[in-house]
Design a protein around this motif. Sequence first.
Motif, PDB file in Angstrom:
ATOM      1  N   PHE A   5       0.851  -1.190   0.000  1.00  0.00           N
ATOM      2  CA  PHE A   5       0.000   0.000   0.000  1.00  0.00           C
ATOM      3  C   PHE A   5       0.884   1.236   0.000  1.00  0.00           C
ATOM      4  O   PHE A   5       1.738   1.404   0.881  1.00  0.00           O
ATOM      5  CB  PHE A   5      -0.932   0.032   1.219  1.00  0.00           C
ATOM      6  CG  PHE A   5      -1.810   1.251   1.220  1.00  0.00           C
ATOM      7  CD1 PHE A   5      -3.008   1.254   0.527  1.00  0.00           C
ATOM      8  CD2 PHE A   5      -1.431   2.409   1.884  1.00  0.00           C
ATOM      9  CE1 PHE A   5      -3.809   2.387   0.490  1.00  0.00           C
ATOM     10  CE2 PHE A   5      -2.220   3.547   1.848  1.00  0.00           C
ATOM     11  CZ  PHE A   5      -3.414   3.536   1.151  1.00  0.00           C
ATOM     12  N   LEU A   6       0.666   2.112  -0.988  1.00  0.00           N
ATOM     13  CA  LEU A   6       1.427   3.351  -1.104  1.00  0.00           C
ATOM     14  C   LEU A   6       0.488   4.526  -0.853  1.00  0.00           C
ATOM     15  O   LEU A   6      -0.396   4.819  -1.666  1.00  0.00           O
ATOM     16  CB  LEU A   6       2.056   3.450  -2.502  1.00  0.00           C
ATOM     17  CG  LEU A   6       2.951   2.270  -2.894  1.00  0.00           C
ATOM     18  CD1 LEU A   6       3.425   2.415  -4.327  1.00  0.00           C
ATOM     19  CD2 LEU A   6       4.122   2.125  -1.929  1.00  0.00           C
ATOM     20  N   HIS A   7       0.681   5.188   0.271  1.00  0.00           N
ATOM     21  CA  HIS A   7      -0.195   6.296   0.670  1.00  0.00           C
ATOM     22  C   HIS A   7       0.085   7.535  -0.171  1.00  0.00           C
ATOM     23  O   HIS A   7       1.086   7.618  -0.890  1.00  0.00           O
ATOM     24  CB  HIS A   7      -0.034   6.606   2.157  1.00  0.00           C
ATOM     25  CG  HIS A   7       1.338   7.071   2.538  1.00  0.00           C
ATOM     26  ND1 HIS A   7       1.819   8.318   2.239  1.00  0.00           N
ATOM     27  CD2 HIS A   7       2.332   6.428   3.199  1.00  0.00           C
ATOM     28  CE1 HIS A   7       3.050   8.444   2.701  1.00  0.00           C
ATOM     29  NE2 HIS A   7       3.389   7.300   3.288  1.00  0.00           N
ATOM     30  N   GLY A   8      -0.789   8.505  -0.044  1.00  0.00           N
ATOM     31  CA  GLY A   8      -0.631   9.772  -0.742  1.00  0.00           C
ATOM     32  C   GLY A   8       0.294  10.719  -0.001  1.00  0.00           C
ATOM     33  O   GLY A   8       0.863  10.392   1.046  1.00  0.00           O
ATOM     34  N   LEU A   9       0.422  11.900  -0.559  1.00  0.00           N
ATOM     35  CA  LEU A   9       1.274  12.942   0.001  1.00  0.00           C
ATOM     36  C   LEU A   9       0.791  13.305   1.402  1.00  0.00           C
ATOM     37  O   LEU A   9      -0.397  13.548   1.609  1.00  0.00           O
ATOM     38  CB  LEU A   9       1.226  14.173  -0.913  1.00  0.00           C
ATOM     39  CG  LEU A   9       2.143  15.328  -0.579  1.00  0.00           C
ATOM     40  CD1 LEU A   9       3.596  14.906  -0.737  1.00  0.00           C
ATOM     41  CD2 LEU A   9       1.837  16.499  -1.516  1.00  0.00           C
ATOM     42  N   GLU A  10       1.713  13.300   2.361  1.00  0.00           N
ATOM     43  CA  GLU A  10       1.404  13.659   3.750  1.00  0.00           C
ATOM     44  C   GLU A  10       0.203  12.890   4.297  1.00  0.00           C
ATOM     45  O   GLU A  10      -0.667  13.438   4.958  1.00  0.00           O
ATOM     46  CB  GLU A  10       1.196  15.172   3.868  1.00  0.00           C
ATOM     47  CG  GLU A  10       2.425  15.961   3.484  1.00  0.00           C
ATOM     48  CD  GLU A  10       2.217  17.453   3.514  1.00  0.00           C
ATOM     49  OE1 GLU A  10       1.081  17.917   3.695  1.00  0.00           O
ATOM     50  OE2 GLU A  10       3.215  18.176   3.350  1.00  0.00           O
ATOM     51  N   SER A  11       0.160  11.622   4.005  1.00  0.00           N
ATOM     52  CA  SER A  11      -0.942  10.765   4.408  1.00  0.00           C
ATOM     53  C   SER A  11      -0.363   9.478   4.978  1.00  0.00           C
ATOM     54  O   SER A  11       0.857   9.334   5.092  1.00  0.00           O
ATOM     55  CB  SER A  11      -1.823  10.478   3.188  1.00  0.00           C
ATOM     56  OG  SER A  11      -2.923   9.694   3.541  1.00  0.00           O
ATOM     57  N   ILE A  28       1.794  -4.429   3.549  1.00  0.00           N
ATOM     58  CA  ILE A  28       3.058  -3.715   3.704  1.00  0.00           C
ATOM     59  C   ILE A  28       2.754  -2.262   3.376  1.00  0.00           C
ATOM     60  O   ILE A  28       2.317  -1.955   2.254  1.00  0.00           O
ATOM     61  CB  ILE A  28       4.137  -4.273   2.748  1.00  0.00           C
ATOM     62  CG1 ILE A  28       4.338  -5.765   3.022  1.00  0.00           C
ATOM     63  CG2 ILE A  28       5.430  -3.483   2.879  1.00  0.00           C
ATOM     64  CD1 ILE A  28       5.053  -6.492   1.903  1.00  0.00           C
ATOM     65  N   ALA A  29       2.924  -1.383   4.343  1.00  0.00           N
ATOM     66  CA  ALA A  29       2.555   0.026   4.160  1.00  0.00           C
ATOM     67  C   ALA A  29       3.680   0.924   4.665  1.00  0.00           C
ATOM     68  O   ALA A  29       3.624   1.454   5.778  1.00  0.00           O
ATOM     69  CB  ALA A  29       1.240   0.330   4.884  1.00  0.00           C
ATOM     70  N   PRO A  30       4.707   1.111   3.847  1.00  0.00           N
ATOM     71  CA  PRO A  30       5.826   1.950   4.292  1.00  0.00           C
ATOM     72  C   PRO A  30       5.422   3.415   4.406  1.00  0.00           C
ATOM     73  O   PRO A  30       4.537   3.876   3.685  1.00  0.00           O
ATOM     74  CB  PRO A  30       6.860   1.764   3.184  1.00  0.00           C
ATOM     75  CG  PRO A  30       6.059   1.436   1.967  1.00  0.00           C
ATOM     76  CD  PRO A  30       4.878   0.647   2.471  1.00  0.00           C
ATOM     77  N   GLU A  31       6.058   4.119   5.332  1.00  0.00           N
ATOM     78  CA  GLU A  31       5.846   5.565   5.426  1.00  0.00           C
ATOM     79  C   GLU A  31       6.788   6.221   4.422  1.00  0.00           C
ATOM     80  O   GLU A  31       8.000   5.989   4.464  1.00  0.00           O
ATOM     81  CB  GLU A  31       6.112   6.048   6.848  1.00  0.00           C
ATOM     82  CG  GLU A  31       5.047   5.566   7.817  1.00  0.00           C
ATOM     83  CD  GLU A  31       5.120   6.251   9.162  1.00  0.00           C
ATOM     84  OE1 GLU A  31       5.612   7.397   9.242  1.00  0.00           O
ATOM     85  OE2 GLU A  31       4.676   5.630  10.137  1.00  0.00           O
ATOM     86  N   LEU A  32       6.209   7.019   3.535  1.00  0.00           N
ATOM     87  CA  LEU A  32       6.960   7.599   2.429  1.00  0.00           C
ATOM     88  C   LEU A  32       6.961   9.118   2.507  1.00  0.00           C
ATOM     89  O   LEU A  32       5.921   9.719   2.756  1.00  0.00           O
ATOM     90  CB  LEU A  32       6.344   7.148   1.099  1.00  0.00           C
ATOM     91  CG  LEU A  32       6.174   5.632   0.943  1.00  0.00           C
ATOM     92  CD1 LEU A  32       5.351   5.312  -0.287  1.00  0.00           C
ATOM     93  CD2 LEU A  32       7.531   4.947   0.897  1.00  0.00           C
ATOM     94  N   ASP A  33       8.112   9.708   2.267  1.00  0.00           N
ATOM     95  CA  ASP A  33       8.235  11.162   2.257  1.00  0.00           C
ATOM     96  C   ASP A  33       8.578  11.595   0.832  1.00  0.00           C
ATOM     97  O   ASP A  33       9.746  11.681   0.458  1.00  0.00           O
ATOM     98  CB  ASP A  33       9.314  11.615   3.243  1.00  0.00           C
ATOM     99  CG  ASP A  33       9.419  13.126   3.358  1.00  0.00           C
ATOM    100  OD1 ASP A  33       8.750  13.845   2.583  1.00  0.00           O
ATOM    101  OD2 ASP A  33      10.183  13.598   4.213  1.00  0.00           O
TER     102      ASP A  33
END
Length: 166
Positions: A5-11, A28-33
């Motif tokens: 799972f790839l979240h959106g911007l600042e989400s 699998i949901a990494p925190e992405l910046d």
Amino acid sequence: MNILFLHGLESKLSPEKRVILEKYGNVIAPELDYKSNPNMIQHLYDAYQTQDINAIIGSSMGGFAGYHLANSLSICALLFNPALPYRNTIEQIVPVSIPINQSLYMRIVLGGQDTVIKAKDNMDFFAQNVAAKTDYAITIKSDLGHQIPVDVFEEETKAFFKALCY
């Protein structure tokens, strides 16, 4: 089954949506910046190319990254309001070094009321970038904005996995 799972911007992935996804497999949901890493697609490719990922789900900027990653790794994807047609304020580089194998199936959910990423602009993008090997299911929900309510997320996730016969 492993779901990336790839979240959106600042989400990030909400607990309610995680529970929905866990019905179908390991999440699998990494925190992405995205703001500090313009090479997020390359980063994701490097991190997951050797892992057993069976499906990619992405929203907004995560939909943008998910689109390119799914095509590179030849993985099916569910994308909510992907930021494909434009990313004016956030630079994200689509690397030329990763392979393009094409996803076999992509389910795209667009919001007819989305003022952040307009459905028409995404449709124009897909009209110009249709992949020969990919089956697309594109839905425009007339009353949907940019945010994806839990009930819509659940409905579309169920339809996605049903199409994949999982």
